[in-house]
Scaffold this active site. Sequence first.
Site, PDB file in Angstrom:
ATOM      1  CB  SER A  94      -0.952  -0.085   1.278  1.00 51.81           C
ATOM      2  OG  SER A  94      -0.251  -0.330   2.317  1.00 51.81           O
ATOM      3  CE  LYS A  95       5.257   0.717  -3.889  1.00 52.75           C
ATOM      4  NZ  LYS A  95       4.605  -0.444  -4.493  1.00 52.75           N
TER       5      LYS A  95
END
Lengths: 270, 270
Positions: A94-95
Site C-alpha cells: 500500500s506504500k
Amino acid sequence: MNFMQALRTRWQQADTLVCVGLDPEPARFPAQFANDPDAVFNFCRAIVDATAGYACSFKPQIAHFAALGAEGALTRLIAHIHAAHPGIPVILDSKRGDIGSTAQHYAAEAFDRYAADAVTANPYLGRDSVQPFLDRADRGVVILCRTSNPGAGDLQDLVIDGRPLYQHVAEKVAREWNGHGNCALVVGATWPAQLKEVRAIVGDVPFLVPGVGAQGGDVEAVVTNAKTADGTGLMVSSSRAILYAGNGQDFAAAAADAARALRDEINRYR
Amino acid sequence: MNFMQALRTRWQQADTLVCVGLDPEPARFPAQFANDPDAVFNFCRAIVDATAGYACSFKPQIAHFAALGAEGALTRLIAHIHAAHPGIPVILDSKRGDIGSTAQHYAAEAFDRYAADAVTANPYLGRDSVQPFLDRADRGVVILCRTSNPGAGDLQDLVIDGRPLYQHVAEKVAREWNGHGNCALVVGATWPAQLKEVRAIVGDVPFLVPGVGAQGGDVEAVVTNAKTADGTGLMVSSSRAILYAGNGQDFAAAAADAARALRDEINRYR
C-alpha cells in the site's frame, strides 16, 4: 505469526524466493469469470491455491482492490491465505506514509483490519511517519528504497554528500529504524548494480525486488547481486507475469507453471 | 468542476483560505453518536454543514475511514459535499504514490470511485508515479514538499547542490510537472521560513498548509510568508482543532466558531 521468522522459515523449508503479487484486473481475467459477482476474490484465490507451493510470500496490491471498491474481497483473500496456507506471510502493498497520528490509522488498516503480516511504506515523511509500523515488532515494514519505475531516479538518485538519496534511505533504515529487526527494503530488479550497493550497506536486511518479468529485470543479475551469504535475503516479486500467464480454463495451472519456473530460475543462481 | 478554478473562485467569493480537514475518530465524537451505527457519516456531515461557509475546501483523510472499514461513509460524505455545497472542492488526503500502472488504479480510486476534486500525492517514486493524477487536468494534484511533522527533515532537508530536497521537489513540480496547471504543494505551517523559500521558487502554485492548531504552527507567520501577491494562494488546513472544538450537543456550532475564528485570523494578515 512473526513476519521475519515466517519469511526465513519459508525461504528454507519451501526453498523459494518468489513473492507472488496479487494485482487483480478484471479486464484480464479468463472468460469463466465474466459473470461472477465475486470474480476478484475467486480469481485471486485460485491463483493463491495454485502458486502457494512456490511462494515465500503473497503481496496483494491494495489500489487494485480499492479502485473496484473490493475491500471485502481483499479481507477475505488474506483470511483465506492465513487459513489455507499457514506460514506464508502476506505483505499488503500500500506504500503508505503520513504524519504520526494518521500513520497509526494506516497501521490499523494494514495490520488489524486486513491482518497483513507486513506492509510497504514510503519514507519521504521521515521516521515518525513509519514509527507506528515499526512499533509492531511482529509485523514487517518494507520501506521504499530504489524503485523499479522509469522515474525512480527523479528524487531517489539525487546526490547528497557523494551518495544518492536511496543509499541514505538504506542506511537510515538499517542503522536507525530497524531496532526491532522488522524492516525490509524495496529495491527494484531493473537496476542490478544498485542492488549490490544497497546490499553492501544493509547486511542481511531482506529485499522485496519488483521488476522482473513485465518490467524487464534480469533474474541472474538480481540474485547474484542481491542475495545474502546464505543464498536467501530476497523476495523476488512477480505479479502480472504469473497472474495472467494463461487466459483459458487452465489459467491457474499456467500461473503455477510461471511461479515454478521463476523459482527454479532464481534457485539456479543462489 | 475544475479544481483550480473552483478553488480560486471560492477564495474570492467566500473570502476564506480555510481547508476543513475531516479526520473522524469515533472515540472523540460527542456522546449523542455513541449508539449511532452511521456515526462517522453523521458526525462528518454535521461538521461539513456547519463549517461550509468558512471553507475554501474540505479534506477527508482516508486512513481515518479505511481503519474503520468506512469506505461507504466516505463515498456518501463526498457526494453530500458536492450536492449540498457545490463549488467547494474536496481534496482526498491519501498521499498515494506507486509505479505508473498501479498509480492509474489510485487515480481511479480518488477521482472515479470517490469523486474527489483533488488528491494528495507522494513524490518519492518520481514523475511517472504522479503522471496518472497529473493527466486528469480538471483535478488537482497536491504534492508533498515540506511536511509539518517532527521527522520531516530526515529526507526532505538533505542537501543536494546546496539546496534541500524539498526545494528540488518544489522546482520539479513548478517547472516540469505542472503542465496542466493543476498542481499544488503541501508545505507545513511549522516551518514559516521554508514557506517563504518555496513560495519564491514556485510563483503562485497553491499551498496546502497543515500544522496550524494542534501542531502549533503560527497563523501570522504562515500567511505573511506564504500568501501570493493577491493575498490568496493558500489552503490553511485545520482538522482536529475544528472537528473536536466542542464535545457536547453544540459540537457543530463549536466547530463553526473555530473555523470562523481561523478564517478571521488568516484574513487579518492577508
